[in-house]
Design a protein around this motif. Structure first.
Motif, mmCIF file in Angstrom:
data_model
loop_
_atom_site.group_PDB
_atom_site.id
_atom_site.type_symbol
_atom_site.label_atom_id
_atom_site.label_comp_id
_atom_site.label_asym_id
_atom_site.label_seq_id
_atom_site.Cartn_x
_atom_site.Cartn_y
_atom_site.Cartn_z
ATOM 1 N N TYR A 63 0.844 -1.202 0.000
ATOM 2 C CA TYR A 63 0.000 0.000 0.000
ATOM 3 C C TYR A 63 0.879 1.251 0.000
ATOM 4 O O TYR A 63 2.012 1.237 0.477
ATOM 5 C CB TYR A 63 -0.903 0.013 1.242
ATOM 6 C CG TYR A 63 -0.101 -0.108 2.530
ATOM 7 C CD1 TYR A 63 0.450 1.016 3.152
ATOM 8 C CD2 TYR A 63 0.159 -1.351 3.082
ATOM 9 C CE1 TYR A 63 1.219 0.898 4.303
ATOM 10 C CE2 TYR A 63 0.929 -1.488 4.225
ATOM 11 C CZ TYR A 63 1.458 -0.355 4.832
ATOM 12 O OH TYR A 63 2.239 -0.477 5.942
ATOM 13 N N GLY A 109 -0.378 5.391 0.609
ATOM 14 C CA GLY A 109 -1.416 6.415 0.647
ATOM 15 C C GLY A 109 -0.897 7.751 0.142
ATOM 16 O O GLY A 109 0.174 8.205 0.575
ATOM 17 N N GLU A 110 -1.658 8.398 -0.755
ATOM 18 C CA GLU A 110 -1.172 9.629 -1.381
ATOM 19 C C GLU A 110 -2.296 10.616 -1.673
ATOM 20 O O GLU A 110 -3.414 10.216 -2.022
ATOM 21 C CB GLU A 110 -0.443 9.286 -2.695
ATOM 22 C CG GLU A 110 0.526 8.122 -2.547
ATOM 23 C CD GLU A 110 1.542 7.985 -3.653
ATOM 24 O OE1 GLU A 110 1.830 8.997 -4.320
ATOM 25 O OE2 GLU A 110 2.036 6.854 -3.851
ATOM 26 N N LEU A 134 -7.871 11.066 -3.447
ATOM 27 C CA LEU A 134 -6.890 10.251 -2.752
ATOM 28 C C LEU A 134 -6.517 9.038 -3.601
ATOM 29 O O LEU A 134 -7.295 8.618 -4.460
ATOM 30 C CB LEU A 134 -7.435 9.779 -1.404
ATOM 31 C CG LEU A 134 -7.723 10.877 -0.390
ATOM 32 C CD1 LEU A 134 -8.449 10.312 0.819
ATOM 33 C CD2 LEU A 134 -6.435 11.575 0.042
ATOM 34 N N ASN A 156 -4.573 5.065 -3.169
ATOM 35 C CA ASN A 156 -3.773 3.995 -2.582
ATOM 36 C C ASN A 156 -2.967 3.433 -3.756
ATOM 37 O O ASN A 156 -3.504 2.690 -4.576
ATOM 38 C CB ASN A 156 -4.643 2.923 -1.939
ATOM 39 C CG ASN A 156 -3.832 1.811 -1.305
ATOM 40 O OD1 ASN A 156 -2.626 1.713 -1.498
ATOM 41 N ND2 ASN A 156 -4.501 0.951 -0.549
ATOM 42 N N THR A 193 -2.394 6.585 6.548
ATOM 43 C CA THR A 193 -2.803 5.290 6.011
ATOM 44 C C THR A 193 -2.910 4.298 7.159
ATOM 45 O O THR A 193 -1.980 4.170 7.965
ATOM 46 C CB THR A 193 -1.794 4.755 4.980
ATOM 47 O OG1 THR A 193 -1.610 5.723 3.947
ATOM 48 C CG2 THR A 193 -2.298 3.452 4.361
ATOM 49 N N THR A 250 4.054 9.316 -1.215
ATOM 50 C CA THR A 250 3.583 8.652 0.007
ATOM 51 C C THR A 250 4.588 8.807 1.139
ATOM 52 O O THR A 250 5.806 8.853 0.902
ATOM 53 C CB THR A 250 3.326 7.159 -0.281
ATOM 54 O OG1 THR A 250 2.544 6.591 0.764
ATOM 55 C CG2 THR A 250 4.623 6.368 -0.402
ATOM 56 N N GLU A 280 -7.207 1.999 4.724
ATOM 57 C CA GLU A 280 -7.849 3.311 4.687
ATOM 58 C C GLU A 280 -6.789 4.384 4.482
ATOM 59 O O GLU A 280 -5.818 4.450 5.243
ATOM 60 C CB GLU A 280 -8.601 3.581 5.980
ATOM 61 C CG GLU A 280 -9.772 2.653 6.226
ATOM 62 C CD GLU A 280 -10.431 2.910 7.560
ATOM 63 O OE1 GLU A 280 -11.664 3.027 7.596
ATOM 64 O OE2 GLU A 280 -9.698 2.980 8.577
ATOM 65 N N VAL A 281 -6.989 5.196 3.470
ATOM 66 C CA VAL A 281 -6.145 6.366 3.231
ATOM 67 C C VAL A 281 -7.000 7.587 3.538
ATOM 68 O O VAL A 281 -8.073 7.767 2.955
ATOM 69 C CB VAL A 281 -5.650 6.415 1.781
ATOM 70 C CG1 VAL A 281 -4.795 7.664 1.547
ATOM 71 C CG2 VAL A 281 -4.857 5.158 1.432
ATOM 72 N N GLU A 282 -6.539 8.413 4.460
ATOM 73 C CA GLU A 282 -7.325 9.567 4.894
ATOM 74 C C GLU A 282 -6.497 10.837 4.813
ATOM 75 O O GLU A 282 -5.322 10.849 5.185
ATOM 76 C CB GLU A 282 -7.811 9.373 6.334
ATOM 77 C CG GLU A 282 -8.640 10.533 6.864
ATOM 78 C CD GLU A 282 -9.236 10.279 8.237
ATOM 79 O OE1 GLU A 282 -10.070 11.094 8.681
ATOM 80 O OE2 GLU A 282 -8.858 9.268 8.875
#
Length: 291
Positions: free
Chosen positions: A132, A134-135, A161, A163, A210, A252, A273-275
């Motif tokens: 993963y 996250g970005e 967003l 992933n 993430t 990321t 989860e990417v927040e």
């Protein structure tokens, strides 16, 4: 920071649609605008995101979120560009003794390598090393070449967003490129929606996190990026013309599964989860590709 208007692409009743997401459900704008805009990509190209938001004002939801399938917001971008190694600690992760680079690493992904919010990432049978990343992701709304830093934000239409899921061992198949590990079908995700870009505070210093199965794996702030969003737009537009609908995935933080000892790869049943503040939460499960 509150989440502003959210515009999503989704599939419902066997048809691809788009609309405004509210806490009560989704207001489907396809019946009103489908003859003008086939999808959100065309709406971005026409500079019509704010028009869509205004059209949903005061209307009741058409669909419950549980009744729709989210799809990636921009279905067929001319360019889908990813920025690599864009947080200080990420460079140290490589343990190669090299100083932080003076220019960004970049690579291209294909839209088919992404799936939408709520859908499963797909682990292929050729490798168990699904990882993963996250970005924060920007969508270009105004064309330009050699865009000055001070003008860069005028060319951004929306935020979303990503992933940026990766098959790690395939990234290392070649000496100078990562294409093979970055483009397996449905190994990454983009979404859940587009948030119209209106103000620098939406990008300059927001938290990006993430989580895997509720555990925080990556967390940093965009103010710490080595190449900020203005620089990215300026740099990329130097060698190619950016056009409306182009998607740029902007890097990321440290903490991907490959950097643990031993590595922690994604497996079926995991939830990622990417927040990011002011954008939302991109959530996906994992499944094995049917053989």
């Amino acid at each position: 920071m509150d989440i502003p208007a959210r515009i999503a692409a989704f599939r419902a009743d066997g048809k691809d649609r788009y609309g405004v997401v509210t806490d009560a459900g989704i207001i489907d704008l396809t019946p009103d605008y489908g003859s003008r805009f086939e999808g959100l990509q065309e709406a971005v190209e026409a500079g019509a995101l704010e028009e869509l938001i205004a059209a949903a004002e005061g209307r009741a939801p058409t669909w419950a979120e549980a009744d729709v399938e989210y799809i990636i917001p921009i279905a067929r971008p001319e360019k889908l560009i990813c920025i690599g190694v864009n947080f200080p600690d990420r460079n140290a992760e490589y343990k190669d003794g090299q100083a932080a680079p003076s220019k960004p690493s970049m690579f291209i992904r294909f839209p088919r390598s992404f799936t939408g919010h709520g859908q499963n990432l797909v682990r292929p049978p050729e490798s168990e090393q699904l990882d993963y990343e996250g970005e924060v992701t920007i969508v270009i709304g105004k064309a330009g070449r050699r865009i000055a830093r001070e003008d860069a934000y005028d060319h951004i239409a929306a935020l979303t967003l990503c992933n940026e899921g990766t098959i790690r061992d395939w990234v290392r198949h070649a000496k100078f490129n990562v294409t093979q590990g970055k483009n397996w079908d449905s190994t990454g995700s983009i979404g859940p929606w587009l948030v119209p870009f209106r103000d620098a505070s939406q990008l300059d210093d927001i938290e990006l996190t993430t989580r895997v199965n509720g555990e925080v794996r990556q967390q940093d702030r965009t103010s710490r990026m080595m190449y900020d969003f203005r620089y990215i737009v300026n740099y990329v537009s130097t060698f190619c013309t950016l056009v409306p609908g182009d998607v740029i995935v902007c890097g990321t933080p440290t903490g991907a599964g490959a950097r643990f000892d031993p590595p922690i790869w994604l497996k079926p049943g995991d939830v990622i989860e990417v927040e990011a503040q002011g954008i939302g939460i991109l959530r996906n499960g994992v499944e094995d590709e049917p053989c």
